[in-house]
Scaffold this motif. Sequence first.
Motif, PDB file in Angstrom:
ATOM      1  N   PRO A 120     -10.961  56.749  47.731  1.00  0.00           N
ATOM      2  CA  PRO A 120      -9.985  56.678  48.833  1.00  0.00           C
ATOM      3  C   PRO A 120      -9.346  58.042  49.144  1.00  0.00           C
ATOM      4  O   PRO A 120      -9.195  58.402  50.310  1.00  0.00           O
ATOM      5  CB  PRO A 120      -8.938  55.679  48.320  1.00  0.00           C
ATOM      6  CG  PRO A 120      -9.672  54.855  47.310  1.00  0.00           C
ATOM      7  CD  PRO A 120     -10.663  55.768  46.674  1.00  0.00           C
TER       8      PRO A 120
ATOM      9  N   PRO B 101      -8.857  48.718  54.079  1.00  0.00           N
ATOM     10  CA  PRO B 101      -9.297  48.510  52.688  1.00  0.00           C
ATOM     11  C   PRO B 101     -10.713  47.959  52.627  1.00  0.00           C
ATOM     12  O   PRO B 101     -11.483  48.308  51.726  1.00  0.00           O
ATOM     13  CB  PRO B 101      -8.298  47.489  52.141  1.00  0.00           C
ATOM     14  CG  PRO B 101      -7.131  47.522  53.060  1.00  0.00           C
ATOM     15  CD  PRO B 101      -7.624  47.994  54.396  1.00  0.00           C
TER      16      PRO B 101
ATOM     17  N   GLU C  14     -13.845  49.539  50.732  1.00  0.00           N
ATOM     18  CA  GLU C  14     -14.523  48.745  49.720  1.00  0.00           C
ATOM     19  C   GLU C  14     -16.042  48.819  49.913  1.00  0.00           C
ATOM     20  O   GLU C  14     -16.802  48.941  48.953  1.00  0.00           O
ATOM     21  CB  GLU C  14     -14.034  47.314  49.853  1.00  0.00           C
ATOM     22  CG  GLU C  14     -14.347  46.464  48.649  1.00  0.00           C
ATOM     23  CD  GLU C  14     -13.679  45.109  48.803  1.00  0.00           C
ATOM     24  OE1 GLU C  14     -12.447  45.056  48.798  1.00  0.00           O
ATOM     25  OE2 GLU C  14     -14.412  44.122  48.946  1.00  0.00           O
TER      26      GLU C  14
ATOM     27  N   GLU D 159     -14.575  50.138  38.767  1.00  0.00           N
ATOM     28  CA  GLU D 159     -13.357  49.659  39.405  1.00  0.00           C
ATOM     29  C   GLU D 159     -12.908  48.349  38.767  1.00  0.00           C
ATOM     30  O   GLU D 159     -11.734  48.137  38.471  1.00  0.00           O
ATOM     31  CB  GLU D 159     -13.594  49.452  40.907  1.00  0.00           C
ATOM     32  CG  GLU D 159     -12.310  49.074  41.618  1.00  0.00           C
ATOM     33  CD  GLU D 159     -12.522  48.873  43.108  1.00  0.00           C
ATOM     34  OE1 GLU D 159     -11.735  49.426  43.870  1.00  0.00           O
ATOM     35  OE2 GLU D 159     -13.454  48.156  43.501  1.00  0.00           O
TER      36      GLU D 159
ATOM     37  N   ALA E 146      -0.824  46.347  40.330  1.00  0.00           N
ATOM     38  CA  ALA E 146      -1.135  47.001  41.606  1.00  0.00           C
ATOM     39  C   ALA E 146      -0.485  48.373  41.655  1.00  0.00           C
ATOM     40  O   ALA E 146      -1.078  49.360  42.097  1.00  0.00           O
ATOM     41  CB  ALA E 146      -0.651  46.128  42.769  1.00  0.00           C
TER      42      ALA E 146
ATOM     43  N   ILE F  83      -2.635  50.652  44.375  1.00  0.00           N
ATOM     44  CA  ILE F  83      -3.129  49.912  45.537  1.00  0.00           C
ATOM     45  C   ILE F  83      -2.115  48.831  45.885  1.00  0.00           C
ATOM     46  O   ILE F  83      -1.220  48.520  45.084  1.00  0.00           O
ATOM     47  CB  ILE F  83      -4.517  49.255  45.263  1.00  0.00           C
ATOM     48  CG1 ILE F  83      -4.432  48.282  44.074  1.00  0.00           C
ATOM     49  CG2 ILE F  83      -5.561  50.296  45.012  1.00  0.00           C
ATOM     50  CD1 ILE F  83      -5.741  47.557  43.788  1.00  0.00           C
ATOM     51  N   SER F  84      -2.252  48.254  47.091  1.00  0.00           N
ATOM     52  CA  SER F  84      -1.287  47.234  47.489  1.00  0.00           C
ATOM     53  C   SER F  84      -1.583  45.935  46.751  1.00  0.00           C
ATOM     54  O   SER F  84      -2.682  45.747  46.225  1.00  0.00           O
ATOM     55  CB  SER F  84      -1.372  47.001  48.991  1.00  0.00           C
ATOM     56  OG  SER F  84      -2.599  46.372  49.261  1.00  0.00           O
TER      57      SER F  84
ATOM     58  N   SER G 128      -4.379  44.015  48.327  1.00  0.00           N
ATOM     59  CA  SER G 128      -5.686  44.586  48.014  1.00  0.00           C
ATOM     60  C   SER G 128      -6.095  44.191  46.589  1.00  0.00           C
ATOM     61  O   SER G 128      -7.267  43.882  46.323  1.00  0.00           O
ATOM     62  CB  SER G 128      -5.591  46.099  48.181  1.00  0.00           C
ATOM     63  OG  SER G 128      -6.627  46.719  47.565  1.00  0.00           O
TER      64      SER G 128
ATOM     65  N   LYS H 181      -9.452  42.158  45.407  1.00  0.00           N
ATOM     66  CA  LYS H 181     -10.417  42.672  44.419  1.00  0.00           C
ATOM     67  C   LYS H 181     -10.559  41.710  43.239  1.00  0.00           C
ATOM     68  O   LYS H 181     -11.642  41.559  42.686  1.00  0.00           O
ATOM     69  CB  LYS H 181      -9.966  44.062  43.935  1.00  0.00           C
ATOM     70  CG  LYS H 181     -10.159  45.134  44.990  1.00  0.00           C
ATOM     71  CD  LYS H 181      -9.583  46.458  44.527  1.00  0.00           C
ATOM     72  CE  LYS H 181      -9.452  47.466  45.652  1.00  0.00           C
ATOM     73  NZ  LYS H 181     -10.739  47.961  46.142  1.00  0.00           N
TER      74      LYS H 181
END
Length: 584
Positions: A458, A476, A480, A534, A553, A558-559, A562, A566
């Motif tokens: 990112p 996102p 991804e 990841e 998170a 990351i949010s 998100s 994941k």
Amino acid sequence: MSTTYARQLRAARDEFVVTGHVPERYRAAVRPEIAASWARSRSGGVSPEEAHLPTLPEVDERCKLATVARPVLDRLASEIDELGGAVFLANAQAQLVRSWIPDEMVRTSLRRILAEPGASCNEAHVGTNGIGTALADGQTKIIGGPEHWGELHQDMTCVAAPILHPVTRRAAGALNVTLMDQRIHPALTALVRWGIEEIRQGLLEQTGRAERLLFEQFMARRRSDRPSLLLSPRLCIADPAAAALLPDLDAAELWDQVNRSRSPGGATELELADGAVVPVNVTPVEEGLLIEVRRQGRPPRRRSAARPRPSAAFATALEAGADALAAGLPLLVVGEPGVGKLSLARRLTSADPDLDPLVVIDCRAHLDHPERLVEDVRTTGSGARVLVLRHLDKIGVHAAKLLAPVLEVFTAGAHPPQLIATMTARGRQGDAAQVVFERFATVTVEVPPLRDRVADLPSLVSALTAGHDRRARWSPEALEVLGRRNWPGNVRELENVVQRTLSNSGGLVRVADLPLDVRQEAGRRSFTRMERAERDAIMAALENSRGNKVIAAEELGISRSSLYRKIERYGLADAGQVEVRLRS
Ligand SMILES: Nc1ncnc2c1ncn2[C@@H]1O[C@H](COP(=O)(O)OP(=O)(O)OP(=O)(O)O)[C@@H](O)[C@H]1O
């Protein structure tokens, strides 16, 4: 360590190897720091079965650290003589540099597991062990018998501590005392700490004039009632209070940040790598900036969107490179094509006016005319502060022979340029190009391929986007999809995909905006190595946060939404639940 305790630990470790969790019944036996290191070892795919330590090439047994440490370690070795132990010195990458093993029997059994200079004790290679875990955690570690991840350490006790350079504050290496049984001798920690302090004193005495001047200024100007640090573009000297408060110091980054945000009155805030913010006062001093942390006021708060941190793999390369530059040593940067070797060299030198300008010579330009290459190096390189020889592995034996004396003249001069070379192949001993550089006790850093550092994707995309269209943002989902590729062409290939995508879209980049071939390839693939990396990072964050997704998170940068996506994608819903159940 009692036999029962050792047996429980052993059983806990055996189950952890299989399940990734400490069984409830052994929970009291396993210290949290050991469980955390086991989790890293397991998610890093380290096999506990190895019969010996892996040996890496290129260890400099006569490096500054080894020279400084020698008398200290002689003394330590004599102190532990009767206990039947061994003393090891490792470099910042956890590679053994020297060993002191007075007892013949101990020497023989350590030799069997290849505990010799060149062997790697890096936690990423051998799992939980004294040196590797002390360097990974940045703290003194006592690892007893079955607390070790690997079979080969099960009957040993190691006490290890990182050696922080007194000026740069970076880990210069680690000191370790090993006993060949599972006893934890109370005096060992004190002995190791004594050794560390002696070595740090030695390093300080060896430090260059400029660094020492900074150190003296710091000692004269700092106030003892405030955590303080002195910053120059390349160095950061911090007192223990500041070091504890700001654990993620990166001198070059802080220097940039302070200069950007500094107000005339000197008051500003520092944002650390983890997103925490601390209020500080900045005062220019002769050789840098004195920064005092204002403790009063609010404690460090977290920003919602933490600045992305480089992946551990890339951070290691950056750190090793910065160490080489701080020491003025020639630096060899290796890695696959397009991985960002030159970019790493630029990043390492960009914050320091002393390392400007950067002169880059591409050795491929004169493949048929070695004399021209050498002439180019001689004329362009003589006035340069930094000389980068790109694609050094492409030169032939003749060119290497011509180049060696030219570089030697440079390094013997009054103002030698910082030498950096980049090449794709590693470990081609005897290769003409490598021979050229080895003459100067080169430090080698490897820039990992993009597929092995999915966490950087990112921030790379955003840096590459900024060069084209500052307004564009990536959804996102689109990121991804990019993360699902193997990227054989590395960052150069990513740059190409970013360019192609942005030429067709602006504003928010969605999956549909990605080039067709990229989308098709992502649709066909099962999990790549990057995805697995990841997924492991997410599992580790969930474990660390005991299943708390808000904290996980935040740790991952990351949010929350998100993270939920994941978790679903990687089928990790259970990971959180199991964790919560185990710990409740
Ligand atoms: N961290 C980064 N941020 C932005 N762009 C990057 C970064 N790393 C690499 N790039 C871009 O990717 C491309 C390849 O990078 P670079 O030239 O540094 O790779 P290299 O490993 O030296 O390549 P090669 O060995 O194939 O010559 C360049 O266009 C560079 O601008």
